[in-house]
Every structure is written in C-alpha cells, then in structure tokens.
Design a protein around this motif. Sequence first.
Motif, PDB file in Angstrom:
ATOM      1  N   VAL A   1       7.441   0.668  -3.353  1.00 52.28           N
ATOM      2  CA  VAL A   1       7.202   1.570  -2.218  1.00 52.28           C
ATOM      3  C   VAL A   1       5.700   1.717  -2.039  1.00 52.28           C
ATOM      4  O   VAL A   1       4.986   2.084  -2.975  1.00 52.28           O
ATOM      5  N   MET A   2       5.236   1.391  -0.825  1.00 58.35           N
ATOM      6  CA  MET A   2       3.816   1.562  -0.524  1.00 58.35           C
ATOM      7  C   MET A   2       3.665   2.574   0.610  1.00 58.35           C
ATOM      8  O   MET A   2       4.653   3.070   1.151  1.00 58.35           O
ATOM      9  N   GLY A   3       2.426   2.845   0.976  1.00 57.41           N
ATOM     10  CA  GLY A   3       2.178   3.790   2.070  1.00 57.41           C
ATOM     11  C   GLY A   3       0.954   4.618   1.765  1.00 57.41           C
ATOM     12  O   GLY A   3       0.607   4.840   0.602  1.00 57.41           O
ATOM     13  N   ALA A   4       0.313   5.086   2.839  1.00 59.82           N
ATOM     14  CA  ALA A   4      -0.926   5.850   2.691  1.00 59.82           C
ATOM     15  C   ALA A   4      -0.666   7.150   1.937  1.00 59.82           C
ATOM     16  O   ALA A   4       0.475   7.600   1.810  1.00 59.82           O
ATOM     17  N   SER A   5      -1.747   7.755   1.465  1.00 66.27           N
ATOM     18  CA  SER A   5      -1.659   9.050   0.798  1.00 66.27           C
ATOM     19  C   SER A   5      -1.002  10.059   1.740  1.00 66.27           C
ATOM     20  O   SER A   5      -1.353  10.139   2.920  1.00 66.27           O
ATOM     21  N   GLY A   6      -0.028  10.792   1.237  1.00 63.98           N
ATOM     22  CA  GLY A   6       0.654  11.796   2.053  1.00 63.98           C
ATOM     23  C   GLY A   6       1.833  11.256   2.844  1.00 63.98           C
ATOM     24  O   GLY A   6       2.465  11.992   3.607  1.00 63.98           O
ATOM     25  N   SER A   7       2.185   9.967   2.647  1.00 62.77           N
ATOM     26  CA  SER A   7       3.261   9.379   3.458  1.00 62.77           C
ATOM     27  C   SER A   7       4.661   9.722   2.939  1.00 62.77           C
ATOM     28  O   SER A   7       5.655   9.374   3.574  1.00 62.77           O
ATOM     29  N   GLY A   8       4.747  10.367   1.751  1.00 60.53           N
ATOM     30  CA  GLY A   8       6.059  10.822   1.285  1.00 60.53           C
ATOM     31  C   GLY A   8       6.586  10.098   0.049  1.00 60.53           C
ATOM     32  O   GLY A   8       7.735  10.315  -0.353  1.00 60.53           O
ATOM     33  N   LYS A   9       5.758   9.286  -0.598  1.00 61.32           N
ATOM     34  CA  LYS A   9       6.235   8.440  -1.700  1.00 61.32           C
ATOM     35  C   LYS A   9       6.691   9.269  -2.910  1.00 61.32           C
ATOM     36  O   LYS A   9       7.779   9.058  -3.446  1.00 61.32           O
ATOM     37  N   SER A  10       5.840  10.218  -3.341  1.00 57.79           N
ATOM     38  CA  SER A  10       6.225  11.033  -4.506  1.00 57.79           C
ATOM     39  C   SER A  10       7.410  11.925  -4.163  1.00 57.79           C
ATOM     40  O   SER A  10       8.293  12.157  -5.007  1.00 57.79           O
ATOM     41  N   THR A  11       7.428  12.429  -2.922  1.00 57.08           N
ATOM     42  CA  THR A  11       8.565  13.253  -2.486  1.00 57.08           C
ATOM     43  C   THR A  11       9.862  12.461  -2.630  1.00 57.08           C
ATOM     44  O   THR A  11      10.862  12.973  -3.145  1.00 57.08           O
ATOM     45  N   LEU A  12       9.830  11.198  -2.204  1.00 61.21           N
ATOM     46  CA  LEU A  12      11.010  10.336  -2.306  1.00 61.21           C
ATOM     47  C   LEU A  12      11.491  10.242  -3.759  1.00 61.21           C
ATOM     48  O   LEU A  12      12.682  10.449  -4.055  1.00 61.21           O
TER      49      LEU A  12
END
Length: 246
Positions: free
Chosen positions: A57-68
């Motif tokens: 899973v990639m994505g900019a800071s704040g894109s929801g990765k840790s939330t996921l």
Amino acid sequence: MVETAATKSRESVGETQIGGCEVRLDQVSKQYTQGKEQVVALDKLSIEVKAGEFLAVMGASGSGKSTLLNLVAGLDKPSQGDIFLDGRAISSWKDNQLTLFRRRKIGFVFQLFNLIPTLSAEENAALPLLMAGQHRSIWQPQVSDWLKRVGLESRHKHYPAELSGGQMQRIAIVRALIHHPSLVLADEPTGNLDSKTGDQMLFILKEITEDLGVTVIMVTHDPMVAAYGHALITLKDGRILDSAAR
Ligand SMILES: Nc1ncnc2c1ncn2[C@@H]1O[C@H](COP(=O)(O)OP(=O)(O)OP(=O)(O)O)[C@@H](O)[C@H]1O
Ligand SMILES: [Mg+2]
C-alpha cells in the motif's frame, strides 16, 4: 519446506496451522471528528486480499494507510462499511474474540514501533509468546535465533531507549512474526533501515510469510519495497487512486 527459525519454533510450540487469513473490505469509510472539523481518512474503500497474498500500500502522507491497517487489525472501527476476516464480518465479533484473534493471528509492525519501554529487547520480541503464557525457557532459544538472524544478537538485554531506531524496528518485525500469525500488517517496516538492512528484513519477511502462506498488507513509501508485493494499491484521500497486480 525449508527449515527456518519460524518452522522450527512452530514445531516446538506444537502449533500445526499453516495458512493465511483472507481480508476483505466492503465500502469502508472512516471519519474522525476533531473539534468542529471532520477528517475523511478512508472513503468507501473496497479491497480484497486472498489468503497468502502480499499487498503493498502506497500513498502520500495522510492518505489513510495507517488508518487502513488499524481498522483491519480491529484496533479501531469503521464509521461505515465492514471488514471481513476469513469471511467473518468483524463488526459481528465480540470485543474479547477480536482481542484474542489479534493476539494469536495478527502480527503488527507499527509505524512508531510501539515497543514497551520497560521490557528488554528479547522480551519485546517475545511479547506474543509472553502473553500466551509461554515460559522463558521455551521462548528464549527461539528469540535468540531470531535476534541473531536480524543482526541483534548482542542486544538481548537492551531496553528500547538504549536501541537505535533501526534496531527497534527490527525488534518490532521479530515481534510481529514470532507467534506465526496468519496475517501480518506492517506499517513502513523498513522506514528506519538503511537499504541493505531493509532488503535483508524484507527478504526474511517474504521468506517466512511465503513459507507459511501468511497474508501480508504492507505500507511503504518506497516503490522498490512495494515491488515485493503480489499487488499494489495507491491511496489518495482515503480512496484507491491506482491498483496493479504483478
Ligand atoms: N485519531 C485521529 N483523529 C483525527 N484525525 C486522524 C486520526 N488519525 C488519523 N487522522 C487523520 O486521518 C488522515 C489519515 O491518517 P493516516 O494516519 O491513516 O495517514 P497515513 O497515510 O498513514 O500517513 P503517513 O504516511 O504520514 O503515516 C490524516 O489526515 C490524519 O490527520
Ligand atoms: Mg501512517
């Protein structure tokens, strides 16, 4: 199967189950309320990860990765939608069932490691086994093997405050694998490591999880690291911007 520290230690704790957990998210949204502001961390996200698959899973800071990852681990609840682990909606689980499942079946490498400051490196690494009530005489040889494997054989008795960031990260990775989980959730597991140590850790992670058919969801900012996955999704504002399978 190649005999690794993991397979050896699995035999020694008498565990036989091999295989990964299937993960499915169905239209999952998460909003956080902060004062009067609402933050949309995930927005109707649907994802399927089959047993034994490795999703990056990639994505900019704040894109929801840790939330996921937090939602999949049941550490936090979706605002809407549901998450299914091996076909069972986690919203239907009792809290204690979810806690037990997490303790036994999930290995989590937290972005900020979350080591326990009052436990030594070897105790932190052995935490899932300690919590399962395993005696030191059983877990210590396994942890010793593992610490050697990740280049920390001389750090058994060190406390987290006496370890470097990369050393803490390696302890956190061992802690996530030592109890042979069926699902590993890893939040930038190589973010604090130099490229050579990072590659070694990814190799170990991949070897162990492939050997045992473990499902992995791994967050990373590094496209080279993402290439370890069978599939890759990129998040933007809590939605899938892009997805690719290999
Ligand atoms: N407990 C919380 N309360 C309020 N807002 C939150 C909370 N946790 C996360 N957020 C917000 O939700 C959004 C997604 O956060 P998240 O931690 O999932 O991002 P991330 O993709 O992991 O970022 P990073 O790459 O920086 O770790 C961010 O805008 C963040 O500010
Ligand atoms: Mg994060």
